[in-house]
Motif scaffolding. Sequence first.
Motif, short mmCIF file in Angstrom:
data_model
loop_
_atom_site.label_atom_id
_atom_site.label_comp_id
_atom_site.label_asym_id
_atom_site.label_seq_id
_atom_site.Cartn_x
_atom_site.Cartn_y
_atom_site.Cartn_z
N PRO A 10 0.83 -1.21 0.00
CA PRO A 10 0.00 0.00 0.00
C PRO A 10 0.87 1.26 0.00
N VAL A 11 0.39 2.28 -0.68
CA VAL A 11 1.02 3.60 -0.68
C VAL A 11 -0.06 4.58 -0.27
N ILE A 12 0.24 5.36 0.78
CA ILE A 12 -0.80 6.23 1.36
C ILE A 12 -0.29 7.65 1.53
N GLY A 13 -1.11 8.61 1.16
CA GLY A 13 -0.81 10.02 1.40
C GLY A 13 -2.04 10.70 1.98
N LEU A 14 -1.83 11.61 2.93
CA LEU A 14 -2.96 12.25 3.60
C LEU A 14 -3.01 13.75 3.33
N GLU A 15 -4.20 14.27 3.14
CA GLU A 15 -4.41 15.71 3.10
C GLU A 15 -5.27 16.04 4.32
N ILE A 16 -4.70 16.82 5.22
CA ILE A 16 -5.40 17.11 6.48
C ILE A 16 -5.74 18.59 6.56
N VAL A 48 -7.94 10.84 2.46
CA VAL A 48 -6.93 9.79 2.39
C VAL A 48 -6.74 9.32 0.96
N ASN A 49 -5.51 9.25 0.49
CA ASN A 49 -5.21 8.74 -0.84
C ASN A 49 -4.54 7.38 -0.70
N VAL A 50 -5.07 6.38 -1.38
CA VAL A 50 -4.54 5.02 -1.26
C VAL A 50 -4.31 4.42 -2.64
N SER A 51 -3.15 3.80 -2.82
CA SER A 51 -2.92 3.01 -4.03
C SER A 51 -2.13 1.77 -3.65
N LEU A 52 -2.04 0.83 -4.56
CA LEU A 52 -1.23 -0.37 -4.33
C LEU A 52 -0.22 -0.49 -5.46
N ILE A 93 -2.69 20.46 5.21
CA ILE A 93 -1.36 19.86 5.29
C ILE A 93 -1.33 18.65 4.35
N VAL A 94 -0.50 18.73 3.33
CA VAL A 94 -0.46 17.66 2.32
C VAL A 94 0.81 16.84 2.51
N SER A 95 0.64 15.56 2.78
CA SER A 95 1.82 14.71 3.01
C SER A 95 2.37 14.19 1.69
N MET A 96 3.58 13.71 1.71
CA MET A 96 4.13 12.94 0.60
C MET A 96 3.50 11.54 0.70
N PRO A 97 3.48 10.79 -0.40
CA PRO A 97 2.90 9.44 -0.32
C PRO A 97 3.88 8.48 0.36
N ASP A 98 4.17 8.73 1.61
CA ASP A 98 5.25 8.02 2.32
C ASP A 98 4.76 6.94 3.27
N LYS A 131 7.28 2.39 -9.39
CA LYS A 131 6.21 3.26 -9.87
C LYS A 131 4.94 3.07 -9.02
N PHE A 132 4.32 4.21 -8.68
CA PHE A 132 3.08 4.13 -7.90
C PHE A 132 1.93 3.63 -8.77
N GLY A 133 0.99 2.98 -8.13
CA GLY A 133 -0.22 2.53 -8.83
C GLY A 133 -1.26 3.63 -8.86
N THR A 134 -2.41 3.33 -9.46
CA THR A 134 -3.53 4.28 -9.51
C THR A 134 -4.15 4.41 -8.13
N ARG A 135 -4.43 5.65 -7.74
CA ARG A 135 -4.94 5.87 -6.39
C ARG A 135 -6.41 6.23 -6.37
N THR A 136 -7.02 6.00 -5.23
CA THR A 136 -8.35 6.55 -4.97
C THR A 136 -8.20 7.51 -3.80
P1 ADP Z 1 -4.20 16.37 -6.13
O1 ADP Z 1 -3.59 17.55 -6.78
O2 ADP Z 1 -5.10 15.56 -7.00
O3 ADP Z 1 -4.79 16.65 -4.80
P2 ADP Z 1 -1.63 15.59 -5.21
O4 ADP Z 1 -0.56 15.18 -6.13
O5 ADP Z 1 -1.59 16.94 -4.63
O6 ADP Z 1 -3.01 15.36 -5.91
O7 ADP Z 1 -1.66 14.53 -4.04
C1 ADP Z 1 -2.61 14.57 -3.06
C2 ADP Z 1 -2.26 13.55 -2.01
O8 ADP Z 1 -2.25 12.25 -2.58
C3 ADP Z 1 -0.91 13.74 -1.39
O9 ADP Z 1 -1.01 13.54 0.01
C4 ADP Z 1 -0.07 12.66 -2.01
O10 ADP Z 1 0.93 12.21 -1.11
C5 ADP Z 1 -1.06 11.57 -2.27
N1 ADP Z 1 -0.72 10.72 -3.42
C6 ADP Z 1 -0.31 11.11 -4.64
N2 ADP Z 1 -0.13 10.04 -5.43
C7 ADP Z 1 -0.45 8.95 -4.72
C8 ADP Z 1 -0.48 7.54 -5.00
N3 ADP Z 1 -0.19 7.04 -6.18
N4 ADP Z 1 -0.88 6.72 -4.00
C9 ADP Z 1 -1.22 7.21 -2.82
N5 ADP Z 1 -1.20 8.51 -2.50
C10 ADP Z 1 -0.83 9.38 -3.42
#
Ligand code: ADP
Length: 481
Positions: free
Chosen positions: A7-13, A201-205, A159-164, A212-217
Amino acid sequence: MATQFEPVIGLEIHVQLASKTKMFCTCPNGMDESSGPNTEICPRCSGQPGTLPVMNEGAVRLGVRAGLALGCKTNEVSSFERKHYFYPDLPKGYQITQNAHPVNGRGEIEITFGPKTNLQKKKIGIHHAHLEEDAAKSSHEAQYSLVDFNRAGCPLLEIVSMPDMRSADEAYAYLTEIKRLMKWVDASNCDMEKGELRVDVNVSLRPVGQEKFGTRTEIKNLNSFKAVRDAINYEIARQTEVLNKGEKVVQQTLLWDKEQNITKPMRSKEDALDYRYFPEPDLPPLILRKDRLEKIKADMPELPAAKEAKFVGLGLSAYDAGVLTITRAVAEYFEAVLKAGAPAKAAANWITTDLLGALHAENKEIEDSPIAAENLAELIGLVESGKISRTQAKTVFEKMYQTGEKAAALVEKLGLSQVSDEGQLFAWAQEAINEAPKAVADFKKGNRAAVGALVGAVMRKSKGKANPKRMNEILVELLSK
Ligand code: ADP
Ligand code: MG
Ligand code: ZN
């Protein structure tokens, strides 16, 4: 064999900044529960034509403080844009937000997660954190919808996180840390029940090993820690199933249904909104001159990470250091107890178990503690010097907690202080020996346990004031003569 996915997760808070007034007008920020809907509004935040936004210095200051807590680089020049969409909660038809040039640039925080005995730490990147105004609040009834503009124009920091992040646990820990930091620097109260902290919450696998990251929701508007964890776990399972069937994850925006515990589509990429961003013409760029930024920096409290490191340096476990920095007030209380002379380990024990436990049971914060830091230090001092036993100290603690009285005074009042006068101790010991010839005989026969009965007798005579360990020694000494 099924592919293993990571899983790859990024948060926008979104956190609501705790300024007195709204982002661009002087209406009160933060709902006064007593006032009804649409009472804290003005022509500006209700989007009347001809009104102009005026930047709230206080909100900017809190946004910058928040950024500093997140380790962000503060941008000397940032600017505002209009983000357009049509919805009843948006009276102007656009939201004023920072897009291309946010006030807070790249940052990084450290999260702690895993079991108490095996805490793990990890750095999570902050992409940026920007200022914006909130929308109004709409509530949907069966026949109609209502809009409350009290929230319109309230100051937010996104607050926008990296997908870490790589698991729901890491996201949970990240959220915990963001909340701790925002409260620590007084940027936001982060009361989730009041909607002061909202999470997308952004999630991809991706297959394990793939870069390379997968498609996220994206799951929008989660308003509890539990919902964040559940939604992530659900989405990981759902996407795994989709991919294992050989299908593709559809990039879309989802909503979390907490009754059914499932995500539901809100919109797909095809109907993704085009916000038609353009620069806000009614606001000049936000310029933070050096002296102003230096002033904000100088006002920053020592951050939790630094405090934790300090506490570990005093010999505390990482876990205890974490508990003692759960809020700034707890850390400051602990430091005040140390300042009043208590040793770190003892102070940590009393606070983390006894005091926080008692407060927690009543749903109270350390600010409400009936025991002042100096009084707790005094109690600890009485145990350290052997004046009272730990068991007695527990009794004193309970009384202190109930009455707020001072430790030494209570020890007197309860007649608890241990007698350390050797003459008195020897006298009691001799008395006990004279009164119990059988125990003495047993002891002389080699039954060393018989001394226990004598200690017991002394404890009764002294009403518990004799130090049992010392009494044991004295009795053995007299009996061995
Ligand atoms: P948007 O402009 O559509 O909001 P961003 O690139 O700003 O997209 O990313 C928004 C959030 O999604 C960030 O927290 C980022 O870390 C996360 N994110 C981006 N790509 C992925 C991915 N492939 N999988 C999971 N999270 C992701
Ligand atoms: Mg986004
Ligand atoms: Zn207003």
